[in-house]
Write a protein that holds these residues in place. Sequence first.
Motif, PDB file in Angstrom:
ATOM      1  N   ASP A 246     111.492  38.849  21.696  1.00 30.12           N
ATOM      2  CA  ASP A 246     109.865  38.463  21.558  1.00 30.12           C
ATOM      3  C   ASP A 246     109.301  38.836  22.928  1.00 30.12           C
ATOM      4  O   ASP A 246     109.236  38.033  23.713  1.00 30.12           O
ATOM      5  CB  ASP A 246     109.461  37.238  21.187  1.00 30.12           C
ATOM      6  N   TRP A 247     108.739  40.164  23.201  1.00 29.64           N
ATOM      7  CA  TRP A 247     108.278  40.468  24.384  1.00 29.64           C
ATOM      8  C   TRP A 247     106.706  40.188  24.562  1.00 29.64           C
ATOM      9  O   TRP A 247     106.078  40.744  25.523  1.00 29.64           O
ATOM     10  CB  TRP A 247     108.559  41.910  24.774  1.00 29.64           C
ATOM     11  N   GLN A 248     105.913  39.811  23.699  1.00 27.95           N
ATOM     12  CA  GLN A 248     104.635  39.414  23.975  1.00 27.95           C
ATOM     13  C   GLN A 248     104.228  38.870  24.975  1.00 27.95           C
ATOM     14  O   GLN A 248     103.227  39.229  25.514  1.00 27.95           O
ATOM     15  CB  GLN A 248     104.080  38.957  22.493  1.00 27.95           C
ATOM     16  N   LYS A 249     104.844  37.727  25.386  1.00 24.23           N
ATOM     17  CA  LYS A 249     104.454  36.833  26.594  1.00 24.23           C
ATOM     18  C   LYS A 249     104.334  37.799  27.909  1.00 24.23           C
ATOM     19  O   LYS A 249     103.630  37.407  28.977  1.00 24.23           O
ATOM     20  CB  LYS A 249     105.222  35.781  26.742  1.00 24.23           C
ATOM     21  N   GLY A 322     122.038  61.025  21.433  1.00 18.01           N
ATOM     22  CA  GLY A 322     122.874  60.448  22.384  1.00 18.01           C
ATOM     23  C   GLY A 322     123.117  59.034  22.516  1.00 18.01           C
ATOM     24  O   GLY A 322     123.058  58.523  21.411  1.00 18.01           O
ATOM     25  N   ARG A 323     123.631  58.251  23.622  1.00 12.40           N
ATOM     26  CA  ARG A 323     124.144  56.881  23.400  1.00 12.40           C
ATOM     27  C   ARG A 323     123.157  55.970  23.940  1.00 12.40           C
ATOM     28  O   ARG A 323     123.079  54.812  23.756  1.00 12.40           O
ATOM     29  CB  ARG A 323     125.533  56.747  24.045  1.00 12.40           C
ATOM     30  N   ALA A 324     122.359  56.461  24.797  1.00 11.28           N
ATOM     31  CA  ALA A 324     121.428  55.579  25.551  1.00 11.28           C
ATOM     32  C   ALA A 324     119.962  55.527  25.175  1.00 11.28           C
ATOM     33  O   ALA A 324     118.977  55.554  25.820  1.00 11.28           O
ATOM     34  CB  ALA A 324     121.286  55.873  27.103  1.00 11.28           C
ATOM     35  N   HIS A 325     119.992  55.141  23.890  1.00  8.66           N
ATOM     36  CA  HIS A 325     118.498  55.021  23.290  1.00  8.66           C
ATOM     37  C   HIS A 325     118.219  53.479  23.117  1.00  8.66           C
ATOM     38  O   HIS A 325     119.001  52.883  22.860  1.00  8.66           O
ATOM     39  CB  HIS A 325     118.596  55.810  21.985  1.00  8.66           C
ATOM     40  N   ASN A 326     116.970  53.081  23.302  1.00  7.98           N
ATOM     41  CA  ASN A 326     116.612  51.868  23.379  1.00  7.98           C
ATOM     42  C   ASN A 326     116.488  51.475  21.654  1.00  7.98           C
ATOM     43  O   ASN A 326     116.034  52.064  21.027  1.00  7.98           O
ATOM     44  CB  ASN A 326     115.129  51.798  23.929  1.00  7.98           C
ATOM     45  N   LYS A 327     116.675  49.853  21.704  1.00  9.09           N
ATOM     46  CA  LYS A 327     116.221  49.499  20.421  1.00  9.09           C
ATOM     47  C   LYS A 327     114.660  49.375  20.367  1.00  9.09           C
ATOM     48  O   LYS A 327     113.968  49.273  21.301  1.00  9.09           O
ATOM     49  CB  LYS A 327     116.566  48.033  20.198  1.00  9.09           C
ATOM     50  N   LYS A 328     114.191  49.348  18.915  1.00  9.27           N
ATOM     51  CA  LYS A 328     112.791  49.166  18.774  1.00  9.27           C
ATOM     52  C   LYS A 328     112.221  47.969  19.204  1.00  9.27           C
ATOM     53  O   LYS A 328     113.022  46.978  19.273  1.00  9.27           O
ATOM     54  CB  LYS A 328     112.497  49.535  17.564  1.00  9.27           C
ATOM     55  N   HIS A 329     111.085  47.907  19.451  1.00 20.63           N
ATOM     56  CA  HIS A 329     110.495  46.706  20.049  1.00 20.63           C
ATOM     57  C   HIS A 329     109.018  46.714  19.528  1.00 20.63           C
ATOM     58  O   HIS A 329     108.466  47.750  19.221  1.00 20.63           O
ATOM     59  CB  HIS A 329     110.380  46.204  21.581  1.00 20.63           C
ATOM     60  N   ASP A 330     108.353  45.620  19.346  1.00 17.85           N
ATOM     61  CA  ASP A 330     106.911  45.633  18.737  1.00 17.85           C
ATOM     62  C   ASP A 330     105.786  45.626  19.352  1.00 17.85           C
ATOM     63  O   ASP A 330     104.737  45.448  19.181  1.00 17.85           O
ATOM     64  CB  ASP A 330     106.914  44.502  17.839  1.00 17.85           C
ATOM     65  N   ILE A 331     106.023  46.316  20.894  1.00 18.78           N
ATOM     66  CA  ILE A 331     105.096  46.241  21.857  1.00 18.78           C
ATOM     67  C   ILE A 331     104.598  47.547  21.662  1.00 18.78           C
ATOM     68  O   ILE A 331     105.250  48.623  21.990  1.00 18.78           O
ATOM     69  CB  ILE A 331     105.325  45.899  23.395  1.00 18.78           C
ATOM     70  N   VAL A 332     103.242  47.858  21.521  1.00 13.61           N
ATOM     71  CA  VAL A 332     102.582  48.966  21.581  1.00 13.61           C
ATOM     72  C   VAL A 332     101.294  49.013  22.527  1.00 13.61           C
ATOM     73  O   VAL A 332     100.718  48.142  22.422  1.00 13.61           O
ATOM     74  CB  VAL A 332     102.188  49.646  20.025  1.00 13.61           C
ATOM     75  N   PRO A 333     100.873  50.441  22.496  1.00 14.80           N
ATOM     76  CA  PRO A 333      99.768  50.293  23.625  1.00 14.80           C
ATOM     77  C   PRO A 333      98.389  50.079  22.546  1.00 14.80           C
ATOM     78  O   PRO A 333      98.095  50.854  21.732  1.00 14.80           O
ATOM     79  CB  PRO A 333      99.607  51.869  24.043  1.00 14.80           C
ATOM     80  N   ASN A 334      97.936  48.903  22.698  1.00 14.94           N
ATOM     81  CA  ASN A 334      96.642  48.695  21.894  1.00 14.94           C
ATOM     82  C   ASN A 334      95.749  47.976  22.929  1.00 14.94           C
ATOM     83  O   ASN A 334      95.833  47.673  23.800  1.00 14.94           O
ATOM     84  CB  ASN A 334      97.166  47.830  20.607  1.00 14.94           C
ATOM     85  N   ASN A 335      94.524  47.287  22.271  1.00 13.89           N
ATOM     86  CA  ASN A 335      93.290  46.915  22.889  1.00 13.89           C
ATOM     87  C   ASN A 335      93.855  45.549  23.486  1.00 13.89           C
ATOM     88  O   ASN A 335      93.051  45.116  24.664  1.00 13.89           O
ATOM     89  CB  ASN A 335      92.130  46.756  22.203  1.00 13.89           C
ATOM     90  N   ALA A 336      94.793  44.723  22.930  1.00  7.99           N
ATOM     91  CA  ALA A 336      95.175  43.537  23.534  1.00  7.99           C
ATOM     92  C   ALA A 336      96.122  43.834  24.589  1.00  7.99           C
ATOM     93  O   ALA A 336      95.972  42.868  25.779  1.00  7.99           O
ATOM     94  CB  ALA A 336      95.900  42.854  22.268  1.00  7.99           C
ATOM     95  N   VAL A 337      96.928  44.997  24.699  1.00  8.40           N
ATOM     96  CA  VAL A 337      97.906  44.916  25.898  1.00  8.40           C
ATOM     97  C   VAL A 337      97.355  45.695  26.949  1.00  8.40           C
ATOM     98  O   VAL A 337      97.339  45.301  28.073  1.00  8.40           O
ATOM     99  CB  VAL A 337      99.089  45.998  25.397  1.00  8.40           C
TER     100      VAL A 337
END
Length: 381
Positions: A246-249, A322-337
């Motif tokens: 959880d990367w929100q913080k 390829g092999r070095a692809h990131n896992k999905k996370h829930d942080i997107v560019p929005n007005n809160a970020v």
Amino acid sequence: MESRRVIHGSGAIGRIGGRIALLTLAAVGCILLINVTHPQQVIEARQNMQQQDQPVTASSSEGLYRGQPISQLWARNLPEQAWLPDPQCRHFVTKFTRDNCLEVLLLASFPRSGNTWTRFLLEAASGLYTSSGGPNYIKYVKGESLRQSDENIRNYVKTQKGAELTQLGFIGETSLWTQGTTIAMKTHSFPEPWNATEAKINEYNWAPFAANTTRRAILVVRDPFKALISLKIYSKTQSVLNNDNDWQKLFQGDEWIDFAVYHANHWYKLNRQWVERTNMTHVVIYEHLTKNTMPELQGMLQFLDVQPDPDRMECVRRHLEGRAHNKKHDIVPNNAVYPLHLRGLVWSYIHQLNWVLKTRGYKPLPLDLYSFADEFRDIGL
């Protein structure tokens, strides 16, 4: 994707005295360019080439580098990598060349802009490794650490446990770009200044160019809003593979705002300097690379003087991730970020870089594809 040549009257800032440039010694091997400080290094280079001067037998149709079969440049007895997993493609391997067979250029980007994925595409398509990092500018101009021995490379690959990219298959990490055994060198540093006046600032954080060569680079540019988010997460994980969390913080409070303000400015300055401090730059837009991967890859290979094998390219087309692809996370560019003042600041840098590109003859950035384009895309420039 687009390449431009800019000729500057001043060369790179002064190289130390006594450096000797050896150009194409066909009787010895494929020495394209060696920069050395002492005569003994010339002798060692010749002896090394004499030990490696037999071409490697191709396991497949191998493609061409500057009109020469790539398999004839490959080094013997060094680790190779099979990037393409299915049985029809496994025989297309990636290797080192013998010393000084390749005139290495820089593969530059702001961190988290797709550099590692671009390296995979180039390696899988060409059959040639890419490298990363040193020697840094100070070591380079002093003539230090010009090559790694074959034994050191083999031992590193066998025993290294902490180098994530090496474990993922980027074996070119073990080689120094000054050896001329890799097709491109990854860097997130600023390019070496043109003159001594420019050199007074931050003299260690440079990616040096080989002496007496045309300054050439591939520059990968990504939407800074997304790159900053990815970089913030990387600053905590220190891994190209995001862990589930959880990367929100991380994206709350003054620490995040300060981080974003600083690195947005860095995004602009880094990209601008890679356009301005080279003779020939090939600009790759990350968003275009993800949507039209094969045409963009073909453009990079052409800039690198590589004519790829068609069957190899078909295999790459079937295995683009390829092999070095990131896992999905829930942080997107929005007005809160990105609150309003931060959105406006980042877009000011986007427009400034877009102006630099256009005034130097490049195609503009794909503003429609960038975050918050509806708010900030059209400012009348």
